[in-house]
Design an enzyme around this catalytic site. Structure first.
Site, PDB file in Angstrom:
ATOM      1  N   SER A  54     -13.944  -4.362 -12.884  1.00 22.19           N
ATOM      2  CA  SER A  54     -15.204  -3.684 -12.366  1.00 22.19           C
ATOM      3  C   SER A  54     -16.226  -3.630 -13.541  1.00 22.19           C
ATOM      4  O   SER A  54     -15.789  -3.756 -14.741  1.00 22.19           O
ATOM      5  CB  SER A  54     -15.004  -1.902 -12.266  1.00 22.19           C
ATOM      6  N   TYR A  71     -11.186   5.043 -16.519  1.00 19.97           N
ATOM      7  CA  TYR A  71     -11.189   3.784 -15.702  1.00 19.97           C
ATOM      8  C   TYR A  71     -11.907   2.838 -16.497  1.00 19.97           C
ATOM      9  O   TYR A  71     -11.635   1.306 -16.254  1.00 19.97           O
ATOM     10  CB  TYR A  71     -12.167   4.156 -14.412  1.00 19.97           C
ATOM     11  N   LYS A 118     -10.023  -1.135 -17.076  1.00 18.67           N
ATOM     12  CA  LYS A 118     -10.370  -2.147 -16.314  1.00 18.67           C
ATOM     13  C   LYS A 118     -10.998  -2.961 -17.389  1.00 18.67           C
ATOM     14  O   LYS A 118     -11.010  -4.374 -17.281  1.00 18.67           O
ATOM     15  CB  LYS A 118     -11.547  -1.882 -15.609  1.00 18.67           C
ATOM     16  N   ASP A 152       4.851   3.407  -3.680  1.00 13.10           N
ATOM     17  CA  ASP A 152       4.252   4.032  -4.686  1.00 13.10           C
ATOM     18  C   ASP A 152       4.387   3.041  -5.882  1.00 13.10           C
ATOM     19  O   ASP A 152       5.351   2.890  -6.618  1.00 13.10           O
ATOM     20  CB  ASP A 152       4.556   5.529  -5.070  1.00 13.10           C
ATOM     21  N   ASP A 200       0.922  -1.337   0.164  1.00 12.64           N
ATOM     22  CA  ASP A 200       0.043   0.067  -0.010  1.00 12.64           C
ATOM     23  C   ASP A 200       0.943   1.278  -0.180  1.00 12.64           C
ATOM     24  O   ASP A 200       1.868   1.145   0.397  1.00 12.64           O
ATOM     25  CB  ASP A 200      -1.086   0.101   1.277  1.00 12.64           C
TER      26      ASP A 200
END
Length: 296
Positions: free
Chosen positions: A168, A181, A185, A86, A60
């Site tokens: 997604s 996005y 995805k 990162d 993370d």
């Protein structure tokens, strides 16, 4: 009951025990990297994987949150390390894979590419920075992680190897205001199928995509709550405006979801665990929708 039947039942019980690693856990002694696991779905994945015996690598950008998740897992008897950094930095990806392999005694079994956020705008107002950042984080980063980890997956040691890429419904069906996005995805789905076809035949690597619908996380919370991420010093607000989330008068809330509610992070993580586990040992190259029945 005859002795022959008893012997057959005992053998079947032994077979099931080996498949499920009972009582040690479904993922006993497997090393799992889970990106974006300092909170939300990723943190729940880490907790569930550890409870099933996995050695979990918490990745993370927020070091404090990553260490908190790892510490909670260790406090309950699980095995976990935090490797913060990162993912948009190539040197961090190399460091992450090296630390995971070290933690695993030279082995890595599972990668869950979960990290990411949304930076929305309609098509004619989308900036290059919004476009490039989201494409890089959701498309290029998973590729670079998998490429760097290739030496640990292209092996023939008889142990399971498993890659799960998080997508997604925006990638499956598109979504207004999320062209960046949606493209990223959708690309993840093609990438996953390619991995399954390249690394499945010779090395037995399974690769699957899980496409989430409306799951309760900071990305679907009220934007007014103030959650944000920083991109090169710029604050990017997360969430959905409260007015946009409210159902019009006379309309049932979440009417487009047959179960009439959003999913929880635990429910989402449970789907990831199910695909990672030996219960899904013949599932590869698939996109599993976790949407409460929503299919648009």
């Amino acid at each position: 009951m005859t002795s022959v039947i008893k012997m057959r039942m005992a053998e079947r019980a032994r077979q099931l025990s080996r498949q499920l690693n009972y009582p040690k856990g479904l993922l006993h002694d497997q090393v799992a990297i889970i990106t974006g696991s300092g909170q939300g779905i990723g943190a729940e994945c880490a907790r569930l994987f550890a409870s099933e015996g996995a050695k979990v690598v918490i990745s993370d950008i927020d070091g404090a949150k990553a260490e908190e998740v790892a510490s909670k897992i260790r406090s309950t008897g699980g095995q976990a390390i935090a490797v913060a950094g990162d993912l948009l930095k190539d040197e961090y990806i190399k460091h992450l894979i090296a630390k995971a392999a070290e933690f695993g005694g030279g082995k890595i079994h599972i990668i869950v590419n979960n990290a990411g956020f949304t930076w929305d705008a309609v098509i004619h107002k989308m900036t290059d920075k919004q476009w490039d950042t989201i494409i890089a984080l959701h498309g290029t980063v998973p590729f670079k992680i998998i490429r760097e980890a290739a030496p640990y997956f292209r092996v023939k040691d008889g142990e399971p190897r498993n890659i799960i890429n998080i997508s997604s419904t925006s990638g499956v069906h598109g979504n207004a205001g999320q062209i960046n996005y949606a493209l990223a995805k959708a690309g993840v789905i093609g990438m996953t199928k390619t991995i399954a076809k390249e690394w499945g035949p010779a090395f037995g690597v399974r690769a699957n995509t899980i496409a989430f619908g409306h799951i309760e996380t900071r990305l679907t919370a009220n934007k007014e709550a103030g959650a944000f991420v920083e991109v090169d010093g710029q604050k990017v607000a997360l969430g959905i405006p409260e007015k946009q989330k409210q159902a019009p008068p006379g309309v049932v809330p979440y009417q487009d979801i047959p179960l009439r509610r959003p999913g929880t992070a635990t429910e989402a993580a449970s789907a990831v665990l199910a695909i990672a586990s030996p219960l899904s040992s013949y599932i590869s190259g698939q996109t599993i929708s976790v949407t409460g029945g929503r299919n648009m």
